[in-house]
Write a protein that holds these residues in place. Structure first.
Motif, PDB file in Angstrom:
ATOM      1  N   GLU A   1      56.215 -46.356  56.895  1.00  0.00           N
ATOM      2  CA  GLU A   1      55.944 -47.739  57.290  1.00  0.00           C
ATOM      3  C   GLU A   1      54.966 -47.773  58.462  1.00  0.00           C
ATOM      4  O   GLU A   1      55.140 -47.056  59.453  1.00  0.00           O
ATOM      5  CB  GLU A   1      57.236 -48.458  57.672  1.00  0.00           C
ATOM      6  CG  GLU A   1      58.149 -48.723  56.481  1.00  0.00           C
ATOM      7  CD  GLU A   1      59.202 -49.774  56.773  1.00  0.00           C
ATOM      8  OE1 GLU A   1      59.123 -50.429  57.835  1.00  0.00           O
ATOM      9  OE2 GLU A   1      60.098 -49.954  55.933  1.00  0.00           O
ATOM     10  N   SER A   2      53.943 -48.618  58.334  1.00  0.00           N
ATOM     11  CA  SER A   2      52.855 -48.665  59.322  1.00  0.00           C
ATOM     12  C   SER A   2      52.455 -50.116  59.574  1.00  0.00           C
ATOM     13  O   SER A   2      51.999 -50.796  58.652  1.00  0.00           O
ATOM     14  CB  SER A   2      51.634 -47.884  58.814  1.00  0.00           C
ATOM     15  OG  SER A   2      51.985 -46.570  58.413  1.00  0.00           O
ATOM     16  N   PRO A   3      52.611 -50.600  60.814  1.00  0.00           N
ATOM     17  CA  PRO A   3      52.160 -51.962  61.123  1.00  0.00           C
ATOM     18  C   PRO A   3      50.655 -52.096  60.923  1.00  0.00           C
ATOM     19  O   PRO A   3      49.901 -51.151  61.171  1.00  0.00           O
ATOM     20  CB  PRO A   3      52.539 -52.131  62.601  1.00  0.00           C
ATOM     21  CG  PRO A   3      53.579 -51.095  62.862  1.00  0.00           C
ATOM     22  CD  PRO A   3      53.246 -49.943  61.970  1.00  0.00           C
ATOM     23  N   ILE A   4      50.220 -53.275  60.482  1.00  0.00           N
ATOM     24  CA  ILE A   4      48.796 -53.542  60.295  1.00  0.00           C
ATOM     25  C   ILE A   4      48.490 -54.952  60.783  1.00  0.00           C
ATOM     26  O   ILE A   4      49.276 -55.877  60.556  1.00  0.00           O
ATOM     27  CB  ILE A   4      48.381 -53.360  58.817  1.00  0.00           C
ATOM     28  CG1 ILE A   4      46.869 -53.503  58.653  1.00  0.00           C
ATOM     29  CG2 ILE A   4      49.139 -54.301  57.894  1.00  0.00           C
ATOM     30  CD1 ILE A   4      46.361 -53.082  57.296  1.00  0.00           C
ATOM     31  N   LYS A   5      47.360 -55.093  61.478  1.00  0.00           N
ATOM     32  CA  LYS A   5      46.930 -56.399  61.977  1.00  0.00           C
ATOM     33  C   LYS A   5      45.480 -56.632  61.579  1.00  0.00           C
ATOM     34  O   LYS A   5      44.635 -55.749  61.737  1.00  0.00           O
ATOM     35  CB  LYS A   5      47.073 -56.463  63.508  1.00  0.00           C
ATOM     36  CG  LYS A   5      48.503 -56.342  64.001  1.00  0.00           C
ATOM     37  CD  LYS A   5      48.581 -56.368  65.515  1.00  0.00           C
ATOM     38  CE  LYS A   5      50.022 -56.215  65.995  1.00  0.00           C
ATOM     39  NZ  LYS A   5      50.109 -56.192  67.481  1.00  0.00           N
ATOM     40  N   HIS A   6      45.217 -57.820  61.050  1.00  0.00           N
ATOM     41  CA  HIS A   6      43.866 -58.203  60.648  1.00  0.00           C
ATOM     42  C   HIS A   6      43.313 -59.216  61.649  1.00  0.00           C
ATOM     43  O   HIS A   6      43.974 -60.202  61.967  1.00  0.00           O
ATOM     44  CB  HIS A   6      43.876 -58.831  59.249  1.00  0.00           C
ATOM     45  CG  HIS A   6      44.247 -57.872  58.168  1.00  0.00           C
ATOM     46  ND1 HIS A   6      43.315 -57.177  57.440  1.00  0.00           N
ATOM     47  CD2 HIS A   6      45.460 -57.495  57.678  1.00  0.00           C
ATOM     48  CE1 HIS A   6      43.922 -56.418  56.549  1.00  0.00           C
ATOM     49  NE2 HIS A   6      45.229 -56.587  56.676  1.00  0.00           N
ATOM     50  N   PHE A   7      42.096 -58.959  62.097  1.00  0.00           N
ATOM     51  CA  PHE A   7      41.430 -59.849  63.035  1.00  0.00           C
ATOM     52  C   PHE A   7      40.182 -60.429  62.377  1.00  0.00           C
ATOM     53  O   PHE A   7      39.496 -59.748  61.616  1.00  0.00           O
ATOM     54  CB  PHE A   7      41.026 -59.097  64.307  1.00  0.00           C
ATOM     55  CG  PHE A   7      42.183 -58.567  65.102  1.00  0.00           C
ATOM     56  CD1 PHE A   7      42.645 -59.232  66.221  1.00  0.00           C
ATOM     57  CD2 PHE A   7      42.819 -57.391  64.722  1.00  0.00           C
ATOM     58  CE1 PHE A   7      43.716 -58.736  66.966  1.00  0.00           C
ATOM     59  CE2 PHE A   7      43.894 -56.887  65.447  1.00  0.00           C
ATOM     60  CZ  PHE A   7      44.339 -57.563  66.574  1.00  0.00           C
ATOM     61  N   SER A   8      39.881 -61.678  62.701  1.00  0.00           N
ATOM     62  CA  SER A   8      38.640 -62.284  62.231  1.00  0.00           C
ATOM     63  C   SER A   8      37.598 -62.194  63.340  1.00  0.00           C
ATOM     64  O   SER A   8      37.866 -61.688  64.437  1.00  0.00           O
ATOM     65  CB  SER A   8      38.874 -63.750  61.849  1.00  0.00           C
ATOM     66  OG  SER A   8      39.136 -64.520  63.017  1.00  0.00           O
ATOM     67  N   GLU A   9      36.396 -62.699  63.072  1.00  0.00           N
ATOM     68  CA  GLU A   9      35.339 -62.675  64.093  1.00  0.00           C
ATOM     69  C   GLU A   9      35.750 -63.440  65.346  1.00  0.00           C
ATOM     70  O   GLU A   9      35.307 -63.126  66.452  1.00  0.00           O
ATOM     71  CB  GLU A   9      34.046 -63.294  63.531  1.00  0.00           C
ATOM     72  CG  GLU A   9      33.297 -62.401  62.565  1.00  0.00           C
ATOM     73  CD  GLU A   9      33.876 -62.423  61.157  1.00  0.00           C
ATOM     74  OE1 GLU A   9      33.355 -61.698  60.288  1.00  0.00           O
ATOM     75  OE2 GLU A   9      34.857 -63.166  60.921  1.00  0.00           O
ATOM     76  N   ASN A  10      36.619 -64.427  65.177  1.00  0.00           N
ATOM     77  CA  ASN A  10      36.986 -65.303  66.292  1.00  0.00           C
ATOM     78  C   ASN A  10      38.383 -65.031  66.840  1.00  0.00           C
ATOM     79  O   ASN A  10      38.923 -65.851  67.570  1.00  0.00           O
ATOM     80  CB  ASN A  10      36.895 -66.769  65.838  1.00  0.00           C
ATOM     81  CG  ASN A  10      35.507 -67.125  65.360  1.00  0.00           C
ATOM     82  OD1 ASN A  10      34.511 -66.747  65.983  1.00  0.00           O
ATOM     83  ND2 ASN A  10      35.428 -67.855  64.250  1.00  0.00           N
TER      84      ASN A  10
END
Length: 282
Positions: free
Chosen positions: A193-202
Motif C-alpha cells: 500500500e502506497s499513498p498517492i497525491k495528485h497536484f494540478s498546476e494551481n
C-alpha cells in the motif's frame, strides 16, 4: 538483451526493498515541479508478446486483455471532445463487451513526453513504476464515491469493477510500451500500500486528489506481457479492483518500460487511458 521474437528481456521498475514509507506526489510537467516517487529498483525480466497468447488471456483469468477497437474520435488530446464523445463511445463498447448493466467513465489522462516538455497543461510522462491504481480499501471507497457522484447508489450491492481502457494515440508504440503482470502470478505479499497525491498546476500546496495505490515488490514468479507495436485501433483493458462479490483475478499490475528494440530516433509514446466503473447485473 532483446530476447526472442515472441518475448523481450527488459527492465521492470519495482518498489525497492529498502523503501519503507512509499509515497507518490504527482505534479503535471507544466507546473515546473518534478514528480516524486518511492525508491525503485530495476529487474531484468522476460516480457512475452501478448499477440502470441491474446486469445487465452482475459480480464477473468489474468486481469487484462487485448481487443481490437477503432475509435471514431479524431482528436484525443482535446479534453472537451474526449469527455463529450470518447467517454460515451467507450462506455458503450465496454458495456457490450462485458455484458455490463452500466459503465460509468469518471476520469482520463493522456501521456506524451513531447507535449509535456512543451508545457501543455495536464500532459504527463509515461509511468515507469509497477503499480495497481487502487488497493482493496481505496477501490471500495472510490467505487462508492463514483456511484454517489453519478446518483447511482442503487448499484452498491452489484458486482463492481474498476477497469481502465488504455489506447495508443499514435501507433505503433515502440517507445515505452505498457507491460502488464499476469494477475494470477501475484501474491498479496507483493502488493504494498502506497499513498498517492495528485497536484494540478494551481495546487502547489494542497493536492486536488489523494488516495492509495499498490506498489509492486519483485518476485521471480511474476509473468509479464506487452503488445508488440500496438496500434491506435487496439485497446488494453486493465482490471484494478473488484468488489467483494466479484469474480476472477483481482488486479493486474502494470507499468511502462524501456523497450530494448527502441532506438534514439523512435517516436515517443503517446497514449490515452480512461478509468471506468463497471456495474455488472445482479
Amino acid at each position: 538483451m532483446a530476447g526472442s521474437p515472441d518475448q523481450l528481456i527488459a527492465p521492470i521498475s519495482y518498489l525497492s526493498e529498502k523503501e519503507t514509507h512509499p509515497e507518490t506526489l504527482i505534479f503535471p510537467r507544466s507546473s515546473g515541479r518534478e514528480t516524486i516517487r518511492p525508491k525503485q529498483e530495476e529487474h531484468l525480466v522476460s516480457i512475452k508478446d501478448l499477440r502470441r497468447e491474446c486469445e487465452a488471456i482475459n480480464l477473468e483469468n489474468q486481469g487484462f486483455e487485448l481487443i481490437k477497437h477503432q475509435t471514431k474520435i479524431r482528436n484525443l488530446y482535446d479534453n472537451d471532445t474526449v469527455k463529450k464523445y470518447y467517454y460515451p463511445e467507450m462506455a458503450q463498447f465496454l458495456k457490450i463487451h462485458l455484458g455490463a448493466e452500466e459503465v460509468l467513465v469518471f476520469d482520463h489522462n493522456q501521456r506524451s513526453r513531447t507535449r509535456a516538455d512543451l508545457g501543455e497543461v495536464g500532459m504527463r510522462y509515461p509511468v515507469s513504476a509497477a503499480h495497481v491504481d487502487y488497493t482493496r480499501n481505496s477501490g471500495t471507497k472510490r467505487a462508492r464515491d463514483i456511484l454517489a457522484d453519478f446518483g447511482k447508489q442503487e448499484y452498491e450491492s452489484n458486482h463492481l469493477a474498476l477497469i481502465n481502457i488504455w489506447r495508443p494515440i499514435n501507433g505503433p508504440v515502440i517507445d515505452m510500451p505498457l507491460a502488464i503482470c499476469g494477475g494470477v502470478t501475484i501474491s498479496t505479499d507483493d502488493l504494498i500500500e502506497s499513498p498517492i497525491k495528485h497536484f494540478s498546476e494551481n495546487s502547489d500546496e494542497a493536492a486536488n486528489h489523494a488516495g492509495t495505490i499498490y506498489s509492486l515488490r519483485y518476485s521471480k514468479s511474476h509473468r509479464w506481457y506487452y503488445v508488440s507495436e500496438m496500434q491506435e485501433n487496439e485497446v488494453l483493458l486493465l482490471k484494478n479492483w473488484h468488489s467483494a462479490n466479484g469474480s476472477g483475478v483481482f488486479n493486474a499490475p502494470h507499468t511502462g518500460f524501456k523497450n530494448p528494440k527502441a532506438s534514439e530516433n523512435t517516436k515517443p509514446r503517446e497514449s490515452i487511458e480512461i478509468r471506468t466503473l463497471v456495474i455488472y447485473p445482479n
